[in-house]
Design a protein around this motif. Structure first.
Motif, PDB file in Angstrom:
ATOM      1  N   HIS A 121       0.835  -1.223   0.000  1.00 58.19           N
ATOM      2  CA  HIS A 121       0.000   0.000   0.000  1.00 58.19           C
ATOM      3  C   HIS A 121       0.862   1.262   0.000  1.00 58.19           C
ATOM      4  CE1 HIS A 121      -3.300  -2.710   0.768  1.00 58.19           C
ATOM      5  NE2 HIS A 121      -2.594  -3.231   1.767  1.00 58.19           N
ATOM      6  N   ILE A 122       1.864   1.253  -0.885  1.00 55.29           N
ATOM      7  CA  ILE A 122       2.812   2.373  -0.934  1.00 55.29           C
ATOM      8  C   ILE A 122       2.143   3.617  -1.538  1.00 55.29           C
ATOM      9  CG2 ILE A 122       4.989   3.170  -1.995  1.00 55.29           C
ATOM     10  CD1 ILE A 122       5.319   1.090   0.316  1.00 55.29           C
ATOM     11  N   GLY A 123       2.396   4.767  -0.898  1.00 51.22           N
ATOM     12  CA  GLY A 123       1.834   6.021  -1.393  1.00 51.22           C
ATOM     13  C   GLY A 123       2.898   6.976  -1.907  1.00 51.22           C
ATOM     14  N   LEU A 124       4.186   6.667  -1.640  1.00 52.98           N
ATOM     15  CA  LEU A 124       5.267   7.574  -2.031  1.00 52.98           C
ATOM     16  C   LEU A 124       6.552   6.768  -2.222  1.00 52.98           C
ATOM     17  CD1 LEU A 124       6.451  10.552  -2.166  1.00 52.98           C
ATOM     18  CD2 LEU A 124       6.782  10.386   0.307  1.00 52.98           C
ATOM     19  N   LEU A 125       7.290   7.082  -3.295  1.00 49.76           N
ATOM     20  CA  LEU A 125       8.577   6.410  -3.550  1.00 49.76           C
ATOM     21  C   LEU A 125       9.698   7.434  -3.382  1.00 49.76           C
ATOM     22  CD1 LEU A 125      10.376   4.093  -4.819  1.00 49.76           C
ATOM     23  CD2 LEU A 125       9.705   4.981  -7.049  1.00 49.76           C
ATOM     24  N   VAL A 126      10.777   7.020  -2.706  1.00 45.38           N
ATOM     25  CA  VAL A 126      11.976   7.868  -2.636  1.00 45.38           C
ATOM     26  C   VAL A 126      13.077   7.115  -3.369  1.00 45.38           C
ATOM     27  CG1 VAL A 126      13.644   9.061  -1.169  1.00 45.38           C
ATOM     28  CG2 VAL A 126      11.293   8.752  -0.369  1.00 45.38           C
ATOM     29  N   ALA A 127      13.669   7.752  -4.393  1.00 49.15           N
ATOM     30  CA  ALA A 127      14.674   7.063  -5.209  1.00 49.15           C
ATOM     31  C   ALA A 127      15.822   7.996  -5.553  1.00 49.15           C
ATOM     32  CB  ALA A 127      14.028   6.557  -6.504  1.00 49.15           C
ATOM     33  N   LYS A 128      16.978   7.371  -5.869  1.00 50.65           N
ATOM     34  CA  LYS A 128      18.108   8.140  -6.400  1.00 50.65           C
ATOM     35  C   LYS A 128      18.026   8.078  -7.918  1.00 50.65           C
ATOM     36  CE  LYS A 128      21.621   7.211  -2.912  1.00 50.65           C
ATOM     37  NZ  LYS A 128      22.761   6.342  -2.557  1.00 50.65           N
ATOM     38  N   ASN A 129      18.425   9.141  -8.597  1.00 54.08           N
ATOM     39  CA  ASN A 129      18.416   9.100 -10.059  1.00 54.08           C
ATOM     40  C   ASN A 129      19.649   8.334 -10.544  1.00 54.08           C
ATOM     41  OD1 ASN A 129      18.233   9.414 -12.793  1.00 54.08           O
ATOM     42  ND2 ASN A 129      17.402  11.478 -12.673  1.00 54.08           N
ATOM     43  N   SER A 130      19.568   6.998 -10.374  1.00 51.89           N
ATOM     44  CA  SER A 130      20.708   6.124 -10.669  1.00 51.89           C
ATOM     45  C   SER A 130      20.913   5.940 -12.163  1.00 51.89           C
ATOM     46  CB  SER A 130      20.493   4.758 -10.028  1.00 51.89           C
ATOM     47  OG  SER A 130      20.396   4.893  -8.636  1.00 51.89           O
ATOM     48  N   GLY A 131      19.828   5.988 -12.949  1.00 57.28           N
ATOM     49  CA  GLY A 131      19.938   5.675 -14.368  1.00 57.28           C
ATOM     50  C   GLY A 131      20.074   4.174 -14.572  1.00 57.28           C
ATOM     51  N   GLY A 132      20.058   3.746 -15.834  1.00 60.00           N
ATOM     52  CA  GLY A 132      20.208   2.322 -16.151  1.00 60.00           C
ATOM     53  C   GLY A 132      18.881   1.576 -16.067  1.00 60.00           C
ATOM     54  N   ASP A 133      18.936   0.291 -16.503  1.00 56.92           N
ATOM     55  CA  ASP A 133      17.711  -0.509 -16.585  1.00 56.92           C
ATOM     56  C   ASP A 133      17.401  -1.275 -15.306  1.00 56.92           C
ATOM     57  OD1 ASP A 133      17.571   0.256 -19.197  1.00 56.92           O
ATOM     58  OD2 ASP A 133      18.632  -1.531 -19.950  1.00 56.92           O
ATOM     59  N   ALA A 134      18.456  -1.647 -14.537  1.00 57.13           N
ATOM     60  CA  ALA A 134      18.291  -2.627 -13.459  1.00 57.13           C
ATOM     61  C   ALA A 134      17.276  -2.199 -12.396  1.00 57.13           C
ATOM     62  CB  ALA A 134      19.644  -2.912 -12.807  1.00 57.13           C
ATOM     63  N   THR A 135      17.176  -0.905 -12.119  1.00 59.65           N
ATOM     64  CA  THR A 135      16.269  -0.461 -11.052  1.00 59.65           C
ATOM     65  C   THR A 135      15.205   0.508 -11.570  1.00 59.65           C
ATOM     66  OG1 THR A 135      17.794   1.328 -10.413  1.00 59.65           O
ATOM     67  CG2 THR A 135      18.020  -0.774  -9.245  1.00 59.65           C
ATOM     68  N   TYR A 136      15.050   0.553 -12.898  1.00 63.46           N
ATOM     69  CA  TYR A 136      14.090   1.511 -13.475  1.00 63.46           C
ATOM     70  C   TYR A 136      12.643   1.067 -13.293  1.00 63.46           C
ATOM     71  CZ  TYR A 136      11.911   4.842 -16.608  1.00 63.46           C
ATOM     72  OH  TYR A 136      11.110   5.845 -17.112  1.00 63.46           O
ATOM     73  N   ALA A 137      12.406  -0.241 -13.128  1.00 65.98           N
ATOM     74  CA  ALA A 137      11.026  -0.751 -13.080  1.00 65.98           C
ATOM     75  C   ALA A 137      10.204  -0.086 -11.971  1.00 65.98           C
ATOM     76  CB  ALA A 137      11.035  -2.264 -12.907  1.00 65.98           C
ATOM     77  N   LYS A 138      10.833   0.249 -10.848  1.00 70.27           N
ATOM     78  CA  LYS A 138      10.072   0.877  -9.755  1.00 70.27           C
ATOM     79  C   LYS A 138       9.560   2.265 -10.177  1.00 70.27           C
ATOM     80  CE  LYS A 138      14.183   2.837  -7.661  1.00 70.27           C
ATOM     81  NZ  LYS A 138      15.425   2.357  -7.142  1.00 70.27           N
ATOM     82  N   ILE A 139      10.345   2.953 -11.027  1.00 70.62           N
ATOM     83  CA  ILE A 139       9.962   4.289 -11.498  1.00 70.62           C
ATOM     84  C   ILE A 139       8.751   4.153 -12.431  1.00 70.62           C
ATOM     85  CG2 ILE A 139      10.765   6.359 -12.736  1.00 70.62           C
ATOM     86  CD1 ILE A 139      12.324   5.748 -10.120  1.00 70.62           C
ATOM     87  N   GLU A 140       8.825   3.143 -13.300  1.00 71.33           N
ATOM     88  CA  GLU A 140       7.720   2.899 -14.233  1.00 71.33           C
ATOM     89  C   GLU A 140       6.464   2.455 -13.473  1.00 71.33           C
ATOM     90  OE1 GLU A 140       9.085   0.445 -17.439  1.00 71.33           O
ATOM     91  OE2 GLU A 140       7.126   0.545 -18.417  1.00 71.33           O
ATOM     92  N   ALA A 141       6.673   1.624 -12.443  1.00 66.79           N
ATOM     93  CA  ALA A 141       5.536   1.145 -11.643  1.00 66.79           C
ATOM     94  C   ALA A 141       4.863   2.323 -10.926  1.00 66.79           C
ATOM     95  CB  ALA A 141       6.016   0.108 -10.635  1.00 66.79           C
TER      96      ALA A 141
END
Ligand code: NAP
Length: 249
Positions: A188-208
């Motif tokens: 039940h996540i309402g907010l994501l905190v991420a680093k702008n790492s770039g690349g494909d390996a961790t991009y799915a969370k941004i798309e989600a």
């Protein structure tokens, strides 16, 4: 050629695999030693800090390193600055492998911040259920936030985290879009905190987050003096190595 690769990323791993297959090139991959059981690339591997820029310069001389490739994470500002200083003092050519940053899509709801401290201040203001993907080094900044429940994902789960209310899961990327959509919904996540790492390996969370209409506090990259040559892909590094090989000593 005797190449030192400063690693700890998927590209550094892929690069070591490719260079190990090339004739006449010796490679040493260097890992910081943060992960308990890291994936070990082909070729020689060393682990642990060098002791600042001076220590790295000493290592370059003692190990007769002919070229240094800095393939560390875009947020690894300390070792990147040391690589610039050490190669200048040891007279060794340096190449930075820096994957391009992610750019916001029109449907993204990003709030860009300068650093993790600014992200923590915003988090405190918003509260709620937060997927916190900043890495273990910056969790302390979120320690005094009492109005948020944090979901944290790490390769090695420590005995204790400095967070008031959290759930920790152990996993190693890359992550698929389906997995990330499921994770965000389940918790039940309402907010994501991420680093702008770039690349494909961790991009799915941004798309989600985009698909689910969630806001993302996006920590932008630290500024490191761009005083050396940089490329964005493993292929471009291989071109640079070929170019270096053609040059007379
Ligand atoms: P950092 O702040 O730039 O580096 C701190 C110190 O750790 C450096 O001064 C150096 O110690 C040592 N170090 C860092 N990378 C090293 C390497 N590849 N080999 C040997 N020593 C290294 O770095 P960080 O952000 O803590 O990242 C540490 C490692 O994790 C890096 O290899 C990076 O690629 C990887 N990583 C970082 C992130 C991130 O978000 N920061 C994410 C994924 C992976 P000395 O001064 O003693 O030489």
């Amino acid at each position: 050629m005797r190449i030192l690769i400063l690693g700890g990323t998927q590209e550094a791993f892929a690069l070591a695999e490719q260079l190990a297959a090339a004739e006449g090139i010796e490679i040493i991959s260097s890992l910081a030693g943060r992960t308990r059981e890291p994936r070990l690339p082909k070729g020689q591997v060393r682990t642990g800090g060098f002791g600042g820029a001076e220590g790295l310069a000493r290592y370059l001389r003692e190990e007769r390193i002919t070229h240094l490739i800095n393939a560390t994470h875009p947020f690894a500002a300390g070792i990147s600055a040391n690589a610039v200083a050490a190669t200048q003092s040891a007279g060794v050519p340096l190449l930075r492998l820096l994957r391009p940053a992610w750019a916001a899509h029109p449907d993204d709801r990003w709030i860009s911040v300068r650093d993790a401290a600014e992200a923590a201040a915003l988090c405190r203001r918003e509260g709620g259920r937060v997927f916190l993907t900043v890495g273990s080094g910056e969790l302390d900044l979120f320690a005094s936030i009492l109005n948020a429940h944090f979901l944290v994902r790490m390769v090695d789960v420590p005995d204790q985290l400095p967070l008031h209310d959290c759930r920790v899961i152990s996993a190693r990327g890359p992550f698929s879009l389906q997995d990330e959509l499921r994770l965000l919904a389940e918790h039940h996540i309402g907010l994501l905190v991420a680093k702008n790492s770039g690349g494909d390996a961790t991009y799915a969370k941004i798309e989600a987050a985009r698909r689910m209409g969630l806001p993302v506090i996006m920590i932008e990259r630290p500024q490191v003096a761009p005083s050396h040559h940089a490329v964005g892909t493993v292929e471009a590094v291989m071109d640079w190595v070929r170019e270096m090989r053609r040059q007379p000593n």
